[in-house]
Motif scaffolding. Structure first.
Motif, mmCIF file in Angstrom:
data_model
loop_
_atom_site.group_PDB
_atom_site.id
_atom_site.type_symbol
_atom_site.label_atom_id
_atom_site.label_comp_id
_atom_site.label_asym_id
_atom_site.label_seq_id
_atom_site.Cartn_x
_atom_site.Cartn_y
_atom_site.Cartn_z
ATOM 1 N N ARG A 39 0.894 -1.192 -0.023
ATOM 2 C CA ARG A 39 -0.015 -0.029 0.018
ATOM 3 C C ARG A 39 0.917 1.279 0.235
ATOM 4 O O ARG A 39 0.529 2.375 -0.780
ATOM 5 N N GLN A 40 2.368 1.530 0.691
ATOM 6 C CA GLN A 40 2.760 2.437 0.605
ATOM 7 C C GLN A 40 3.407 2.563 -0.917
ATOM 8 O O GLN A 40 3.567 3.667 -1.069
ATOM 9 N N GLU A 41 3.914 1.434 -1.411
ATOM 10 C CA GLU A 41 4.373 1.610 -2.730
ATOM 11 C C GLU A 41 3.398 2.252 -3.713
ATOM 12 O O GLU A 41 3.665 2.913 -4.308
ATOM 13 N N ASN A 42 2.242 1.603 -3.774
ATOM 14 C CA ASN A 42 0.913 2.220 -4.431
ATOM 15 C C ASN A 42 0.780 3.741 -4.298
ATOM 16 O O ASN A 42 0.511 4.280 -5.341
ATOM 17 N N LEU A 43 0.875 4.104 -3.109
ATOM 18 C CA LEU A 43 0.411 5.469 -2.816
ATOM 19 C C LEU A 43 1.827 6.134 -3.259
ATOM 20 O O LEU A 43 1.265 7.358 -3.867
ATOM 21 N N ARG A 44 2.867 5.791 -3.162
ATOM 22 C CA ARG A 44 4.034 6.685 -3.465
ATOM 23 C C ARG A 44 3.907 6.775 -5.116
ATOM 24 O O ARG A 44 4.198 7.883 -5.864
ATOM 25 N N GLN A 45 3.629 5.594 -5.637
ATOM 26 C CA GLN A 45 3.668 5.629 -6.990
ATOM 27 C C GLN A 45 2.743 6.743 -7.599
ATOM 28 O O GLN A 45 2.967 7.455 -8.873
ATOM 29 N N SER A 46 1.537 6.672 -7.111
ATOM 30 C CA SER A 46 0.411 7.473 -7.612
ATOM 31 C C SER A 46 0.781 9.050 -7.376
ATOM 32 O O SER A 46 0.705 9.780 -8.190
ATOM 33 N N LEU A 47 1.193 9.397 -6.063
ATOM 34 C CA LEU A 47 1.692 10.670 -5.861
ATOM 35 C C LEU A 47 2.827 11.220 -6.886
ATOM 36 O O LEU A 47 2.597 12.295 -7.356
ATOM 37 N N VAL A 48 3.752 10.400 -7.164
ATOM 38 C CA VAL A 48 4.806 10.688 -8.189
ATOM 39 C C VAL A 48 4.333 11.030 -9.357
ATOM 40 O O VAL A 48 4.642 11.896 -10.328
ATOM 41 N N ALA A 49 3.290 10.136 -9.769
ATOM 42 C CA ALA A 49 2.679 10.532 -11.164
ATOM 43 C C ALA A 49 1.834 11.619 -11.111
ATOM 44 O O ALA A 49 1.801 12.376 -12.208
ATOM 45 N N LEU A 50 1.005 11.956 -10.102
ATOM 46 C CA LEU A 50 -0.070 13.031 -9.957
ATOM 47 C C LEU A 50 0.803 14.454 -9.910
ATOM 48 O O LEU A 50 0.235 15.455 -10.294
ATOM 49 N N LYS A 51 1.882 14.349 -9.148
ATOM 50 C CA LYS A 51 2.614 15.538 -8.778
ATOM 51 C C LYS A 51 2.826 16.631 -9.949
ATOM 52 O O LYS A 51 2.463 17.674 -9.818
ATOM 53 N N PRO A 52 3.499 16.146 -11.138
ATOM 54 C CA PRO A 52 3.646 17.174 -12.225
ATOM 55 C C PRO A 52 2.340 17.546 -12.873
ATOM 56 O O PRO A 52 2.346 18.651 -13.348
ATOM 57 N N MET A 53 1.381 16.600 -12.979
ATOM 58 C CA MET A 53 -0.037 17.024 -13.428
ATOM 59 C C MET A 53 -0.669 17.915 -12.825
ATOM 60 O O MET A 53 -0.989 18.936 -13.379
ATOM 61 N N LEU A 54 -0.509 17.887 -11.352
ATOM 62 C CA LEU A 54 -1.188 18.796 -10.515
ATOM 63 C C LEU A 54 -0.480 20.442 -10.656
ATOM 64 O O LEU A 54 -1.159 21.318 -10.652
ATOM 65 N N GLU A 55 0.808 20.264 -10.438
ATOM 66 C CA GLU A 55 1.694 21.383 -10.402
ATOM 67 C C GLU A 55 1.556 22.119 -11.760
ATOM 68 O O GLU A 55 1.215 23.615 -11.776
ATOM 69 N N ALA A 97 4.270 9.863 3.010
ATOM 70 C CA ALA A 97 4.264 9.585 1.668
ATOM 71 C C ALA A 97 4.829 11.091 1.048
ATOM 72 O O ALA A 97 5.403 11.408 0.312
ATOM 73 N N ILE A 98 3.896 12.056 1.389
ATOM 74 C CA ILE A 98 3.705 13.439 0.879
ATOM 75 C C ILE A 98 5.362 14.057 1.340
ATOM 76 O O ILE A 98 6.019 14.611 0.533
ATOM 77 N N ASP A 99 5.741 13.876 2.612
ATOM 78 C CA ASP A 99 7.020 14.483 3.010
ATOM 79 C C ASP A 99 8.179 13.702 2.329
ATOM 80 O O ASP A 99 9.249 14.568 2.072
ATOM 81 N N ALA A 100 7.917 12.680 2.207
ATOM 82 C CA ALA A 100 9.136 12.036 1.456
ATOM 83 C C ALA A 100 9.287 12.478 -0.068
ATOM 84 O O ALA A 100 10.674 12.356 -0.710
ATOM 85 N N LEU A 101 8.384 13.033 -0.607
ATOM 86 C CA LEU A 101 8.435 13.630 -1.805
ATOM 87 C C LEU A 101 8.809 15.163 -1.848
ATOM 88 O O LEU A 101 8.716 15.536 -2.883
ATOM 89 N N ALA A 102 8.875 15.754 -0.591
ATOM 90 C CA ALA A 102 8.881 17.144 -0.436
ATOM 91 C C ALA A 102 7.753 17.706 -1.270
ATOM 92 O O ALA A 102 8.058 18.848 -1.896
ATOM 93 N N ALA A 103 6.571 17.313 -1.110
ATOM 94 C CA ALA A 103 5.469 17.689 -1.883
ATOM 95 C C ALA A 103 4.581 18.521 -1.227
ATOM 96 O O ALA A 103 3.120 18.409 -1.632
ATOM 97 N N ARG A 104 4.762 19.060 -0.057
ATOM 98 C CA ARG A 104 3.533 19.737 0.641
ATOM 99 C C ARG A 104 2.996 20.991 -0.155
ATOM 100 O O ARG A 104 1.915 21.412 0.279
ATOM 101 N N SER A 105 3.713 21.435 -1.226
ATOM 102 C CA SER A 105 2.934 22.512 -1.753
ATOM 103 C C SER A 105 1.858 21.989 -2.857
ATOM 104 O O SER A 105 1.257 22.745 -3.504
ATOM 105 N N THR A 106 2.132 20.632 -3.042
ATOM 106 C CA THR A 106 1.364 19.907 -3.841
ATOM 107 C C THR A 106 0.092 19.277 -3.417
ATOM 108 O O THR A 106 -1.079 19.220 -4.173
ATOM 109 N N PHE A 107 0.488 18.746 -2.440
ATOM 110 C CA PHE A 107 -0.642 17.578 -1.656
ATOM 111 C C PHE A 107 -1.083 18.201 -0.240
ATOM 112 O O PHE A 107 0.050 18.433 0.455
#
Length: 270
Positions: free
Chosen positions: A115-131, A158-168
Protein backbone atom coordinates in the motif's frame (compact mmCIF):
# COMPACT_ATOMS: atom_id res chain seq x y z
CA UNK A 1 -8.88 31.45 17.78
CA UNK A 2 -9.93 32.02 14.13
CA UNK A 3 -13.57 32.12 13.10
CA UNK A 4 -15.27 28.84 12.19
CA UNK A 5 -15.58 28.78 8.37
CA UNK A 6 -18.07 26.48 6.70
CA UNK A 7 -18.13 25.06 3.18
CA UNK A 8 -20.81 23.04 1.40
CA UNK A 9 -20.22 19.79 -0.49
CA UNK A 10 -22.80 19.07 -3.21
CA UNK A 11 -23.53 15.80 -1.35
CA UNK A 12 -25.42 17.97 1.18
CA UNK A 13 -28.14 18.54 -1.44
CA UNK A 14 -27.31 16.27 -4.39
CA UNK A 15 -30.62 16.71 -6.22
CA UNK A 16 -30.17 20.47 -6.58
CA UNK A 17 -28.87 21.64 -9.96
CA UNK A 18 -25.48 23.28 -9.70
CA UNK A 19 -26.91 26.82 -9.91
CA UNK A 20 -29.37 26.13 -7.09
CA UNK A 21 -26.68 24.43 -5.03
CA UNK A 22 -24.48 27.53 -5.25
CA UNK A 23 -27.55 29.60 -4.34
CA UNK A 24 -28.16 27.42 -1.29
CA UNK A 25 -24.61 28.02 -0.12
CA UNK A 26 -24.82 31.79 -0.48
CA UNK A 27 -28.22 31.86 1.26
CA UNK A 28 -26.43 30.39 4.29
CA UNK A 29 -23.57 32.87 4.11
CA UNK A 30 -21.24 30.15 2.83
CA UNK A 31 -18.81 31.20 0.09
CA UNK A 32 -16.87 27.93 -0.36
CA UNK A 33 -18.31 24.91 -2.20
CA UNK A 34 -17.24 21.46 -3.36
CA UNK A 35 -18.59 20.04 -6.60
CA UNK A 36 -18.68 16.33 -7.39
CA UNK A 37 -18.20 14.05 -10.39
CA UNK A 38 -20.45 11.25 -9.04
CA UNK A 39 -23.92 12.84 -9.07
CA UNK A 40 -26.02 11.34 -11.85
CA UNK A 41 -27.96 13.96 -13.80
CA UNK A 42 -25.92 16.80 -12.36
CA UNK A 43 -22.72 18.65 -13.14
CA UNK A 44 -20.05 17.34 -13.80
CA UNK A 45 -21.37 14.00 -14.94
CA UNK A 46 -24.19 15.42 -17.12
CA UNK A 47 -21.74 17.14 -19.46
CA UNK A 48 -22.05 20.63 -18.01
CA UNK A 49 -19.03 22.58 -19.23
CA UNK A 50 -16.49 23.81 -16.70
CA UNK A 51 -17.00 27.33 -18.06
CA UNK A 52 -20.71 27.13 -17.18
CA UNK A 53 -19.83 26.01 -13.66
CA UNK A 54 -17.28 28.81 -13.30
CA UNK A 55 -19.83 31.42 -14.44
CA UNK A 56 -22.43 30.12 -11.97
CA UNK A 57 -19.91 30.20 -9.12
CA UNK A 58 -18.97 33.76 -10.02
CA UNK A 59 -22.62 34.85 -10.11
CA UNK A 60 -23.15 33.54 -6.61
CA UNK A 61 -19.84 34.76 -5.21
CA UNK A 62 -18.70 31.25 -4.36
CA UNK A 63 -15.21 29.74 -4.49
CA UNK A 64 -14.96 26.12 -5.67
CA UNK A 65 -12.54 24.66 -3.17
CA UNK A 66 -12.50 21.18 -4.69
CA UNK A 67 -13.79 18.64 -7.15
CA UNK A 68 -14.64 15.45 -5.29
CA UNK A 69 -13.07 13.10 -6.46
CA UNK A 70 -10.53 10.98 -8.33
CA UNK A 71 -11.52 7.53 -7.11
CA UNK A 72 -9.03 4.67 -6.60
CA UNK A 73 -6.22 7.18 -7.03
CA UNK A 74 -3.69 4.81 -5.44
CA UNK A 75 -4.24 2.18 -8.13
CA UNK A 76 -2.20 3.88 -10.85
CA UNK A 77 -2.68 2.71 -14.43
CA UNK A 78 -3.49 4.17 -17.84
CA UNK A 79 -7.19 4.48 -17.01
CA UNK A 80 -6.43 6.36 -13.81
CA UNK A 81 -4.01 8.66 -15.59
CA UNK A 82 -6.70 9.54 -18.14
CA UNK A 83 -9.27 10.16 -15.40
CA UNK A 84 -6.81 12.31 -13.48
CA UNK A 85 -5.92 14.36 -16.55
CA UNK A 86 -9.58 14.95 -17.36
CA UNK A 87 -10.51 15.97 -13.82
CA UNK A 88 -7.48 18.22 -13.41
CA UNK A 89 -8.32 19.97 -16.69
CA UNK A 90 -11.93 20.40 -15.54
CA UNK A 91 -10.79 21.72 -12.17
CA UNK A 92 -8.54 24.31 -13.78
CA UNK A 93 -11.20 25.40 -16.27
CA UNK A 94 -13.96 25.78 -13.67
CA UNK A 95 -11.72 27.57 -11.17
CA UNK A 96 -11.56 24.78 -8.59
CA UNK A 97 -8.61 25.01 -6.24
CA UNK A 98 -8.13 21.30 -5.57
CA UNK A 99 -8.96 17.73 -6.52
CA UNK A 100 -9.86 15.23 -3.80
CA UNK A 101 -7.99 11.92 -4.09
CA UNK A 102 -9.88 8.88 -2.73
CA UNK A 103 -8.12 5.52 -2.24
CA UNK A 104 -9.27 2.02 -3.15
CA UNK A 105 -11.88 0.82 -0.71
CA UNK A 106 -12.55 -2.79 -1.71
CA UNK A 107 -10.22 -4.82 0.51
CA UNK A 108 -7.38 -4.90 -2.02
CA UNK A 109 -3.97 -3.24 -1.79
CA UNK A 110 -3.84 -3.35 2.00
CA UNK A 111 -0.64 -5.33 2.54
CA UNK A 112 2.16 -3.57 4.36
CA UNK A 113 4.72 -2.46 1.81
CA UNK A 114 2.30 -2.82 -1.09
CA UNK A 115 0.00 0.00 0.00
CA UNK A 116 2.88 2.40 0.70
CA UNK A 117 4.43 1.71 -2.71
CA UNK A 118 1.08 2.12 -4.47
CA UNK A 119 0.58 5.45 -2.72
CA UNK A 120 4.09 6.65 -3.58
CA UNK A 121 3.70 5.65 -7.23
CA UNK A 122 0.45 7.56 -7.57
CA UNK A 123 1.74 10.69 -5.86
CA UNK A 124 4.84 10.68 -8.09
CA UNK A 125 2.63 10.43 -11.20
CA UNK A 126 0.11 13.03 -10.04
CA UNK A 127 2.61 15.61 -8.82
CA UNK A 128 3.68 17.08 -12.20
CA UNK A 129 0.10 16.93 -13.53
CA UNK A 130 -1.26 18.90 -10.57
CA UNK A 131 1.64 21.35 -10.52
CA UNK A 132 1.28 22.15 -14.21
CA UNK A 133 -2.36 23.08 -13.64
CA UNK A 134 -1.84 24.84 -10.31
CA UNK A 135 -4.24 22.41 -8.62
CA UNK A 136 -3.75 20.95 -5.12
CA UNK A 137 -4.21 17.21 -4.59
CA UNK A 138 -6.24 16.52 -1.43
CA UNK A 139 -5.46 13.00 -0.16
CA UNK A 140 -8.39 11.59 1.82
CA UNK A 141 -7.69 8.47 3.88
CA UNK A 142 -10.87 6.47 4.61
CA UNK A 143 -11.44 4.87 7.99
CA UNK A 144 -13.20 1.75 6.70
CA UNK A 145 -11.40 -1.45 7.66
CA UNK A 146 -11.28 -2.57 4.02
CA UNK A 147 -9.63 0.64 2.79
CA UNK A 148 -6.14 0.63 1.27
CA UNK A 149 -5.24 3.95 2.92
CA UNK A 150 -6.68 4.43 6.41
CA UNK A 151 -3.88 6.41 8.05
CA UNK A 152 -3.29 10.13 7.70
CA UNK A 153 0.18 9.55 9.21
CA UNK A 154 1.02 7.21 6.34
CA UNK A 155 -0.25 9.72 3.78
CA UNK A 156 1.70 12.54 5.44
CA UNK A 157 4.89 10.46 5.42
CA UNK A 158 4.51 9.77 1.70
CA UNK A 159 3.92 13.45 0.93
CA UNK A 160 6.95 14.48 2.98
CA UNK A 161 9.13 11.81 1.36
CA UNK A 162 8.49 13.59 -1.94
CA UNK A 163 8.92 17.07 -0.40
CA UNK A 164 5.51 17.74 -1.90
CA UNK A 165 3.62 19.77 0.72
CA UNK A 166 3.03 22.55 -1.81
CA UNK A 167 1.26 20.06 -4.13
CA UNK A 168 -0.56 17.72 -1.74
CA UNK A 169 -2.61 18.29 1.40
CA UNK A 170 -4.73 16.00 3.56
CA UNK A 171 -8.48 15.86 3.93
CA UNK A 172 -9.45 15.40 7.57
CA UNK A 173 -12.87 13.74 7.43
CA UNK A 174 -14.45 13.66 10.90
CA UNK A 175 -16.33 10.43 10.09
CA UNK A 176 -13.26 8.62 8.76
CA UNK A 177 -11.00 9.99 11.50
CA UNK A 178 -13.32 8.45 14.08
CA UNK A 179 -13.55 5.13 12.24
CA UNK A 180 -9.79 4.85 11.77
CA UNK A 181 -9.17 5.47 15.46
CA UNK A 182 -6.23 7.67 14.55
CA UNK A 183 -5.71 10.32 17.20
CA UNK A 184 -2.97 12.35 15.53
CA UNK A 185 -3.98 15.57 13.77
CA UNK A 186 -2.01 17.18 10.95
CA UNK A 187 -3.30 20.77 11.02
CA UNK A 188 -0.39 22.20 9.04
CA UNK A 189 -0.88 19.63 6.28
CA UNK A 190 -4.70 19.69 6.26
CA UNK A 191 -6.20 21.43 3.26
CA UNK A 192 -9.88 20.65 3.87
CA UNK A 193 -12.10 19.15 6.57
CA UNK A 194 -15.25 17.14 5.78
CA UNK A 195 -17.87 17.09 8.52
CA UNK A 196 -20.81 14.75 9.07
CA UNK A 197 -22.33 13.16 12.13
CA UNK A 198 -23.71 9.78 13.16
CA UNK A 199 -26.65 9.82 15.57
CA UNK A 200 -27.90 6.22 15.26
CA UNK A 201 -27.33 4.78 18.75
CA UNK A 202 -27.57 1.17 17.57
CA UNK A 203 -24.83 0.94 14.94
CA UNK A 204 -21.33 -0.08 16.05
CA UNK A 205 -18.35 1.97 14.92
CA UNK A 206 -17.14 -0.96 12.78
CA UNK A 207 -20.50 -1.04 11.01
CA UNK A 208 -20.81 2.69 10.34
CA UNK A 209 -21.18 3.45 6.64
CA UNK A 210 -21.94 6.45 4.43
CA UNK A 211 -25.75 6.09 4.76
CA UNK A 212 -25.40 6.74 8.51
CA UNK A 213 -23.82 10.15 7.91
CA UNK A 214 -26.19 12.98 8.84
CA UNK A 215 -25.84 16.65 9.71
CA UNK A 216 -24.06 17.28 13.00
CA UNK A 217 -26.30 17.86 16.00
CA UNK A 218 -26.15 17.49 19.79
CA UNK A 219 -26.47 13.68 19.69
CA UNK A 220 -23.47 13.23 17.37
CA UNK A 221 -21.41 10.13 18.22
CA UNK A 222 -18.29 11.21 16.32
CA UNK A 223 -17.42 14.23 18.47
CA UNK A 224 -17.34 16.58 15.48
CA UNK A 225 -17.33 19.55 17.84
CA UNK A 226 -14.27 18.20 19.65
CA UNK A 227 -12.46 17.41 16.41
CA UNK A 228 -13.20 20.86 14.99
CA UNK A 229 -12.09 22.56 18.19
CA UNK A 230 -8.84 20.55 18.29
CA UNK A 231 -8.02 21.32 14.66
CA UNK A 232 -8.64 25.05 15.10
CA UNK A 233 -6.68 25.20 18.34
CA UNK A 234 -3.80 23.46 16.53
CA UNK A 235 -3.79 26.13 13.82
CA UNK A 236 -6.08 24.90 11.02
CA UNK A 237 -7.76 27.92 9.40
CA UNK A 238 -9.46 26.32 6.37
CA UNK A 239 -13.11 25.49 5.79
CA UNK A 240 -15.26 22.78 7.38
CA UNK A 241 -17.33 21.29 4.58
CA UNK A 242 -20.69 19.59 5.19
CA UNK A 243 -20.68 16.15 3.51
CA UNK A 244 -23.72 14.12 4.69
CA UNK A 245 -24.60 10.97 2.74
CA UNK A 246 -27.80 9.91 4.53
CA UNK A 247 -30.98 9.67 2.47
CA UNK A 248 -32.88 11.44 5.24
CA UNK A 249 -30.73 14.51 4.64
CA UNK A 250 -30.93 14.27 0.85
CA UNK A 251 -34.74 14.03 1.03
CA UNK A 252 -35.17 17.20 3.10
CA UNK A 253 -37.64 19.68 1.62
CA UNK A 254 -35.80 22.56 3.29
CA UNK A 255 -32.08 21.72 3.42
CA UNK A 256 -31.22 25.34 4.25
CA UNK A 257 -33.11 25.16 7.55
CA UNK A 258 -31.36 21.92 8.59
CA UNK A 259 -27.94 23.16 7.54
CA UNK A 260 -28.47 26.42 9.41
CA UNK A 261 -29.39 24.48 12.55
CA UNK A 262 -26.20 22.42 12.28
CA UNK A 263 -24.10 25.53 11.65
CA UNK A 264 -25.64 27.24 14.67
CA UNK A 265 -25.05 24.20 16.88
CA UNK A 266 -21.40 23.83 15.90
CA UNK A 267 -20.79 27.56 16.26
CA UNK A 268 -21.87 27.37 19.90
CA UNK A 269 -19.53 24.43 20.58
CA UNK A 270 -16.29 25.88 19.25
Amino acid sequence: MPTLRFALNHMAAPSLPIEDFFGLATSLGIDAVEIRNDLTGNAIIDGTSPETVAEAAQRHGTTIVSINALQRFNEWNATRADEARELIEYAKACGAQALVLVPKNDGTGQADGERQENLRQSLVALKPMLEAAGIVGLVEPLGFEICSLRSKAEAAAAIDALAARSTFKLVHDTFHHHLAGEEQLFPDLTGLVHISGVDDPTVSVADMRDPHRVLVAANDRLDNAGQIRALMEAGYTGPFSFEPFAAEVHDLKDPAKALRASMDYLSTQV
